[in-house]
Design an enzyme around this catalytic site. Sequence first.
Site, PDB file in Angstrom:
ATOM      1  N   ASP A  29       0.795  -1.129   0.084  1.00 14.45           N
ATOM      2  CA  ASP A  29       0.035  -0.450  -0.442  1.00 14.45           C
ATOM      3  C   ASP A  29       0.856   1.310  -0.059  1.00 14.45           C
ATOM      4  O   ASP A  29       1.057   1.193   0.899  1.00 14.45           O
ATOM      5  CB  ASP A  29      -1.399  -0.051   1.670  1.00 14.45           C
ATOM      6  CG  ASP A  29      -1.917   1.375   1.264  1.00 14.45           C
ATOM      7  OD1 ASP A  29      -1.459   2.210   0.688  1.00 14.45           O
ATOM      8  OD2 ASP A  29      -2.722   0.837   2.057  1.00 14.45           O
ATOM      9  N   VAL A  30       0.998   1.748  -1.299  1.00 14.97           N
ATOM     10  CA  VAL A  30       1.896   3.094  -1.705  1.00 14.97           C
ATOM     11  C   VAL A  30       1.748   4.138  -0.136  1.00 14.97           C
ATOM     12  O   VAL A  30       2.840   4.913   0.147  1.00 14.97           O
ATOM     13  CB  VAL A  30       1.717   3.718  -2.826  1.00 14.97           C
ATOM     14  CG1 VAL A  30       2.700   2.734  -3.589  1.00 14.97           C
ATOM     15  CG2 VAL A  30       0.614   4.477  -2.838  1.00 14.97           C
ATOM     16  N   ASN A  47       2.768   4.734 -10.218  1.00 17.81           N
ATOM     17  CA  ASN A  47       0.856   4.750 -10.970  1.00 17.81           C
ATOM     18  C   ASN A  47       0.465   4.088 -10.069  1.00 17.81           C
ATOM     19  O   ASN A  47      -0.798   4.434 -10.071  1.00 17.81           O
ATOM     20  CB  ASN A  47       1.336   3.349 -11.444  1.00 17.81           C
ATOM     21  CG  ASN A  47      -0.258   3.250 -12.754  1.00 17.81           C
ATOM     22  OD1 ASN A  47      -1.127   3.456 -13.153  1.00 17.81           O
ATOM     23  ND2 ASN A  47      -1.224   1.546 -12.304  1.00 17.81           N
ATOM     24  N   TYR A  61      -8.559  15.521  -6.922  1.00 20.10           N
ATOM     25  CA  TYR A  61      -8.178  14.533  -8.380  1.00 20.10           C
ATOM     26  C   TYR A  61      -6.876  15.587  -8.785  1.00 20.10           C
ATOM     27  O   TYR A  61      -6.332  15.395  -9.194  1.00 20.10           O
ATOM     28  CB  TYR A  61      -8.881  13.851  -8.666  1.00 20.10           C
ATOM     29  CG  TYR A  61      -8.519  12.973  -9.847  1.00 20.10           C
ATOM     30  CD1 TYR A  61      -7.744  12.155 -10.064  1.00 20.10           C
ATOM     31  CD2 TYR A  61      -8.571  13.885 -11.156  1.00 20.10           C
ATOM     32  CE1 TYR A  61      -6.733  11.156 -10.295  1.00 20.10           C
ATOM     33  CE2 TYR A  61      -7.611  12.783 -11.997  1.00 20.10           C
ATOM     34  CZ  TYR A  61      -6.863  12.157 -11.821  1.00 20.10           C
ATOM     35  OH  TYR A  61      -6.046  10.857 -12.851  1.00 20.10           O
ATOM     36  N   LYS A  64      -3.152  15.507  -8.770  1.00 20.86           N
ATOM     37  CA  LYS A  64      -2.103  15.288 -10.154  1.00 20.86           C
ATOM     38  C   LYS A  64      -1.105  16.862 -10.364  1.00 20.86           C
ATOM     39  O   LYS A  64      -0.499  16.778 -11.216  1.00 20.86           O
ATOM     40  CB  LYS A  64      -3.020  15.345 -11.306  1.00 20.86           C
ATOM     41  CG  LYS A  64      -3.959  13.333 -11.452  1.00 20.86           C
ATOM     42  CD  LYS A  64      -2.787  12.858 -11.049  1.00 20.86           C
ATOM     43  CE  LYS A  64      -3.786  11.447 -10.811  1.00 20.86           C
ATOM     44  NZ  LYS A  64      -2.545  10.053 -10.521  1.00 20.86           N
ATOM     45  N   THR A  93      -9.685   1.762 -19.609  1.00 18.68           N
ATOM     46  CA  THR A  93      -9.546   1.237 -18.024  1.00 18.68           C
ATOM     47  C   THR A  93     -10.937   0.571 -17.489  1.00 18.68           C
ATOM     48  O   THR A  93     -11.956   1.557 -18.051  1.00 18.68           O
ATOM     49  CB  THR A  93      -8.288   1.827 -17.459  1.00 18.68           C
ATOM     50  OG1 THR A  93      -8.918   2.267 -16.850  1.00 18.68           O
ATOM     51  CG2 THR A  93      -7.023   1.849 -17.864  1.00 18.68           C
TER      52      THR A  93
END
Length: 277
Positions: free
Chosen positions: A66-67, A93, A159, A163, A194
Site C-alpha cells: 500500500d503506497v 502509477n 484529484y 495530479k 481501463t
Amino acid sequence: MRSGGLLEDHGVLVTGGGTGIGRACAAEAARQGAKVMICGRTRSRLEEAASSLAEAGTEIEVTTADVTVETDVVAAVDATVTWAGNLKGVVANAGGGGMLAPYHLQDVAEFRRVLDLNVVGTMLCVKHAAPRLVAAGGGSFVGMSSIAATAPHPVFGAYPVSKAAIDSMMRNAADEYGPAGVRFNSVQPGFVTTELMEGIPRDSSVFESYVANTPLGGVSAPEDVASVVAFLLGPASARITGQAVAVDGGHNLRSGPDFRPFTGLSPDQLVARATVE
C-alpha cells in the site's frame, strides 16, 4: 528475460501494476527486457496479471504494498532490488480519484484520502527509490499524472490538485537528483480504456464533451500510455527530465471533460449561494 531490449538489466518497480495503465506499463517494460516488480494491495490481482503477462522470456514478479504505508514502500523497493539486482526504473502509477462535488460540498476526510494516496504515495516512492536509483548509477522515475493537472475538471475535488502536485514533485525531484544521473518525469493521460472508464457511458454528455475536445478523436488505450512510459524509462530519453508529457490525443489543447452531470446536483447546488446580512 529477453536479451537485447532497451531495458535489459533494468530492475523496474511499477506500483498499481495489477490493472489498467500500470499493468500495461509492466508488460511493455518486460517486453523491452526489464525485470519488473509489480505491487498493489490485492495479491490475487497481481498474481493474475503476472501470470497473463508471462510471455516467453519476460520476467515479472509481484509483491503486495500500500503506497500510503511507508514500511510497505520500503519493502517493495527492497524486494525489487533483491530480486532484480538493481533498481533503475520506477513507475509510480498507484492512485485514484474521489468524491464528485463542488468544493463547498467536498468531504474533508475524502479530500485528504485522495491527497494521501496520490501525493504522499508518490512522495514515499521518491523518498525510498531515489537512493537506490543513485546507487544503480542513475535511473528514471515516472510519476502518473493526468490532464486534470492542467485542464479544469469541475467537481473533481482533490484529484486535479493531487495530479498538479505530482507534476510539481517530478520537476523538483529532477532538479534535486539530476546531478546524480536520476531523471524524473510525469505523464498526463486523458481518457484511457481501463476498468475505471467503464463507469462513463459512451452515449453520455460527459464522454461526448471529452471526444469533442480531442483533436485526434477517440480515447487512448493503456498501451498508448505504456509506450511513452517505457520511452521515459529507457536510454532514448537520456536527456529528458523534469517534463510532463500529455498522452491524450491533443485533448490538453482544449478544456477538460465536464463531469457535472454525474453529480446529480442542481445548478444552485453546484454553485455556492451565500448572502451577507
